[in-house]
Design a protein around this motif. Sequence first.
Motif, short mmCIF file in Angstrom:
data_model
loop_
_atom_site.label_atom_id
_atom_site.label_comp_id
_atom_site.label_asym_id
_atom_site.label_seq_id
_atom_site.Cartn_x
_atom_site.Cartn_y
_atom_site.Cartn_z
N ILE A 182 5.59 -10.06 -55.23
CA ILE A 182 4.54 -10.73 -54.47
C ILE A 182 3.84 -11.80 -55.32
CG2 ILE A 182 2.26 -10.44 -53.43
CD1 ILE A 182 3.22 -7.81 -52.28
N HIS A 183 3.46 -11.45 -56.56
CA HIS A 183 2.60 -12.36 -57.32
C HIS A 183 3.34 -13.33 -58.21
CE1 HIS A 183 -0.37 -9.27 -56.13
NE2 HIS A 183 -1.09 -10.35 -55.94
N VAL A 184 4.55 -12.99 -58.61
CA VAL A 184 5.31 -13.94 -59.43
C VAL A 184 6.33 -14.68 -58.56
CG1 VAL A 184 6.82 -14.23 -61.41
CG2 VAL A 184 4.98 -12.56 -61.50
N GLN A 185 7.09 -13.93 -57.78
CA GLN A 185 8.11 -14.59 -56.94
C GLN A 185 7.52 -15.13 -55.65
OE1 GLN A 185 10.98 -11.31 -56.73
NE2 GLN A 185 12.27 -12.40 -58.23
N ARG A 186 6.30 -14.71 -55.31
CA ARG A 186 5.58 -15.20 -54.13
C ARG A 186 6.37 -15.00 -52.85
NH1 ARG A 186 1.17 -17.37 -54.88
NH2 ARG A 186 0.39 -17.81 -56.95
N ARG A 187 7.00 -13.82 -52.74
CA ARG A 187 7.70 -13.51 -51.50
C ARG A 187 6.71 -12.86 -50.52
NH1 ARG A 187 12.16 -10.16 -54.34
NH2 ARG A 187 12.20 -9.08 -52.36
N PRO A 188 6.99 -12.93 -49.21
CA PRO A 188 6.03 -12.38 -48.24
C PRO A 188 5.86 -10.87 -48.41
CG PRO A 188 8.01 -13.27 -47.15
CD PRO A 188 8.12 -13.60 -48.58
N ARG A 189 4.60 -10.45 -48.36
CA ARG A 189 4.23 -9.09 -48.65
C ARG A 189 4.97 -8.05 -47.78
NH1 ARG A 189 -0.18 -6.69 -51.16
NH2 ARG A 189 -0.26 -4.51 -50.60
N ALA A 190 5.02 -8.31 -46.48
CA ALA A 190 5.59 -7.33 -45.56
C ALA A 190 7.06 -7.05 -45.93
CB ALA A 190 5.49 -7.83 -44.13
N GLY A 220 7.85 -11.81 -65.70
CA GLY A 220 7.52 -13.18 -65.33
C GLY A 220 6.05 -13.53 -65.36
N TYR A 221 5.20 -12.63 -65.88
CA TYR A 221 3.78 -12.95 -65.97
C TYR A 221 3.48 -13.72 -67.24
CZ TYR A 221 2.84 -9.80 -62.15
OH TYR A 221 2.83 -9.22 -60.92
#
Lengths: 259, 222
Positions: free
Chosen positions: A121-129, B126-127
């Motif tokens: 979610i936070h690094v790859q920024r994929r949708p949470r659901a 990746g952080y």
Amino acid sequence: MPDSKAVPAVELRGVGKRFGDHEALSKIDLRVMPGETVCVLGPSGSGKSTLLRCINWLEPPDWGAVFLSGVRIGVVSGPEGKRPMNDRELAAVRTRIGMVFQHFNLWPHMTALGNVIESPIHVQRRPRAEVVEEADHLLEKVGLADKRDVYPAFLSGGQIQRVAIARALAMRPDLLLFDEPTSALDPELVGEVLSVMKDLAHDGMTMIVVTHEMHFAREAASRVLFLDKGRVVEEATAEEFFERPATGRSRQFLERYNR
Amino acid sequence: MTFRVDVIVKEAPQFAAGLGNTIWLCGVSMALSLMLGALFLVPLTSQKPNVRRVAQAAVDAGRCIPFLLLTYLVYFGLPSAGVVLDKWTAALATLVLYNTAYMAEILRAGWASLPAGQTQAARAFGYSGFLLLRRIILPQLVIALGPVIGNQLIQLIKDSAFLSVITLPELTFAANEVQSYYFVPFESFLVATLLYWALCAGIEWLVRRTERWASRMRRGHA
């Protein structure tokens, strides 16, 4: 036998690492094809962990080059010549390489599920659901669906390491690195972790596993890399290595485990 | 002796104003000190031993100056060096200066107690930079340091009473004004004491809530 024309999932060319005066790794060459499981064996201090850390640049190598699916990592070549990758570029590379640690290193302020979904979610920024749904599948796969909302402090070592494997898989990595994943576990908990890893190897995950578990290496490894004092002493198929070790050093090493 | 409730009621706005000033001064300086203390982590955890030593010496010195003395120094002493601050700026500067030394030390100790492996795992996933700080390091620091930071805030509120010596209208100053005007020292100081107590009790309550939240992540809670 893997296709020789295919691009290796990971390739090391002459990789070396020095800590002060100590040469931890010298001139390592390694090609791992997609779907292979390579076990890295060797006595402690032989450079096994350093080798893994050079692959995802946690320890930048002092010599040589590392290629991920044919693309060089750690160094960017541009019109002005070569320069080291910055944090952001390294982060992008690292999300393609999952890692499982000897001491687990789960984040204690997140539940099992929280650990698994965190980086997608936070690094790859994929949708949470989408990520949560996939994470639930992964937790089920490692046999921990009922522990999704439990914090690491309330899990056993074996359960923690299985969450850590799910966490690494959630990034959909091209390659998984295991750094002595069962060495910190109570003996009766080793089996549950190894069986998850065997399933992964069987499913065609590309893995490099540093381990002291000879039975696992014999059963699951496509190839074995035997390191001593920072050098590759022997590289062979698991069967060759365990049935007909080619060097005195590897025979000596295996005898100690078979005794 | 009669308890002059009428005076207290009549002067309630002055007490309220004093309390308000104490709250915002301490709140703002706490927030600023946390940020400055976090910045101070850079030299305090530097790879260069000399940088680390100088930073640590500065922090240690800061923690050894009595608050009252620091107030005198900033408000009465600095003008001789050509720096004239009005009392509000002087008060805020003193609070921040004094508290930053503590915050830096608290954060440094908390950072050092975090297992290195988790940060390393975060890098492997990746952080880096601010994301690493925000998602992985700060939440763990808050959980580990919540009670210590709360305690320090209580300390700061009590020390801020000394600011009355530079006629800054905070709670103690207000109480002193009321008692000297009406000759009601007992009533006035008692009310101020109760207000300080209520403020600190409120902070304690917040700290306990954080603790309860944090304990869900630790083994051994009921």
